[in-house]
Motif scaffolding. Structure first.
Motif, PDB file in Angstrom:
ATOM      1  N   LYS A  31      -1.677  -1.078  -2.248  1.00 18.43           N
ATOM      2  CA  LYS A  31      -2.693  -0.698  -1.613  1.00 18.43           C
ATOM      3  C   LYS A  31      -2.106   0.358  -0.567  1.00 18.43           C
ATOM      4  CE  LYS A  31      -5.367  -4.395  -2.315  1.00 18.43           C
ATOM      5  NZ  LYS A  31      -6.621  -4.304  -2.826  1.00 18.43           N
ATOM      6  N   ASN A  32      -3.218   1.448  -0.279  1.00 25.36           N
ATOM      7  CA  ASN A  32      -2.769   2.517   0.564  1.00 25.36           C
ATOM      8  C   ASN A  32      -3.283   2.138   2.007  1.00 25.36           C
ATOM      9  OD1 ASN A  32      -5.861   2.899   0.693  1.00 25.36           O
ATOM     10  ND2 ASN A  32      -5.713   4.758  -0.588  1.00 25.36           N
ATOM     11  N   ASP A  33      -3.484   3.083   2.787  1.00 22.98           N
ATOM     12  CA  ASP A  33      -3.693   2.729   4.347  1.00 22.98           C
ATOM     13  C   ASP A  33      -5.182   2.540   4.409  1.00 22.98           C
ATOM     14  OD1 ASP A  33      -1.037   3.447   4.805  1.00 22.98           O
ATOM     15  OD2 ASP A  33      -1.762   5.621   5.570  1.00 22.98           O
ATOM     16  N   GLY A  35      -6.701   0.769   2.377  1.00 24.79           N
ATOM     17  CA  GLY A  35      -7.013  -0.741   1.487  1.00 24.79           C
ATOM     18  C   GLY A  35      -7.438  -0.513   0.031  1.00 24.79           C
ATOM     19  N   GLU A  36      -7.351   0.828  -0.448  1.00 24.72           N
ATOM     20  CA  GLU A  36      -7.899   1.069  -1.861  1.00 24.72           C
ATOM     21  C   GLU A  36      -6.461   0.648  -2.601  1.00 24.72           C
ATOM     22  OE1 GLU A  36      -8.587   4.966  -1.009  1.00 24.72           O
ATOM     23  OE2 GLU A  36     -10.830   4.779  -0.544  1.00 24.72           O
ATOM     24  N   THR A  37      -6.682   0.404  -3.854  1.00 21.65           N
ATOM     25  CA  THR A  37      -5.648   0.288  -4.630  1.00 21.65           C
ATOM     26  C   THR A  37      -5.365   1.585  -5.365  1.00 21.65           C
ATOM     27  OG1 THR A  37      -6.387  -1.892  -5.213  1.00 21.65           O
ATOM     28  CG2 THR A  37      -4.769  -1.044  -6.868  1.00 21.65           C
ATOM     29  N   VAL A  38      -4.044   2.201  -5.633  1.00 24.89           N
ATOM     30  CA  VAL A  38      -3.698   3.532  -6.148  1.00 24.89           C
ATOM     31  C   VAL A  38      -2.524   3.142  -6.683  1.00 24.89           C
ATOM     32  CG1 VAL A  38      -4.501   4.901  -4.235  1.00 24.89           C
ATOM     33  CG2 VAL A  38      -2.495   3.881  -4.064  1.00 24.89           C
ATOM     34  N   LYS A  39      -2.376   4.310  -8.014  1.00 21.15           N
ATOM     35  CA  LYS A  39      -1.196   4.178  -8.586  1.00 21.15           C
ATOM     36  C   LYS A  39       0.186   4.800  -7.880  1.00 21.15           C
ATOM     37  CE  LYS A  39      -1.439   5.923 -12.782  1.00 21.15           C
ATOM     38  NZ  LYS A  39      -1.753   6.349 -13.930  1.00 21.15           N
ATOM     39  N   VAL A  40       1.097   4.219  -7.866  1.00 24.33           N
ATOM     40  CA  VAL A  40       2.296   4.599  -7.331  1.00 24.33           C
ATOM     41  C   VAL A  40       3.717   4.668  -8.386  1.00 24.33           C
ATOM     42  CG1 VAL A  40       1.746   4.068  -5.031  1.00 24.33           C
ATOM     43  CG2 VAL A  40       2.876   2.376  -6.407  1.00 24.33           C
ATOM     44  N   VAL A  41       4.542   5.476  -8.165  1.00 19.60           N
ATOM     45  CA  VAL A  41       5.741   5.428  -8.870  1.00 19.60           C
ATOM     46  C   VAL A  41       6.726   4.331  -8.425  1.00 19.60           C
ATOM     47  CG1 VAL A  41       7.802   6.994  -9.720  1.00 19.60           C
ATOM     48  CG2 VAL A  41       5.188   7.947  -8.943  1.00 19.60           C
TER      49      VAL A  41
END
Length: 83
Positions: A31-33, A35-41
């Motif tokens: 979750k980003n700042d 509150g959205e779901t994002v792809k991360v390494v």
């Protein structure tokens, strides 16, 4: 008439897309700042994929470091709108 986009492309996004194409199993969701779901390494997994041995922690090696180096890398990779 279409307006021109007067901003450079994001180098960070391009790098992430390249890594995702080469190592799709090294990505997870977070979750980003906002509150959205994002792809991360997953960097720990990526390190294991790229090397038989990983240099970590206090192992000796030559480095060029300075105060706030991590922030300067983020700024260097961010898009700009200046010509």
């Amino acid at each position: 008439m279409d307006k021109l986009k007067m901003q450079t492309s994001s180098k960070t996004k391009a790098n992430i897309e390249t890594i995702a194409a080469l190592f799709p199993n090294c990505f997870t969701e977070a979750k980003n700042d906002n509150g959205e779901t994002v792809k991360v390494v997953d960097f720990d997994l990526l390190k294991r994929e790229l090397s038989d041995t990983v240099v970590e922690g206090a192992d000796e090696r030559y480095q060029l470091t300075w105060a706030d180096k991590q922030n300067s890398v983020l700024i260097a990779n961010s898009p700009i709108s200046k010509t």
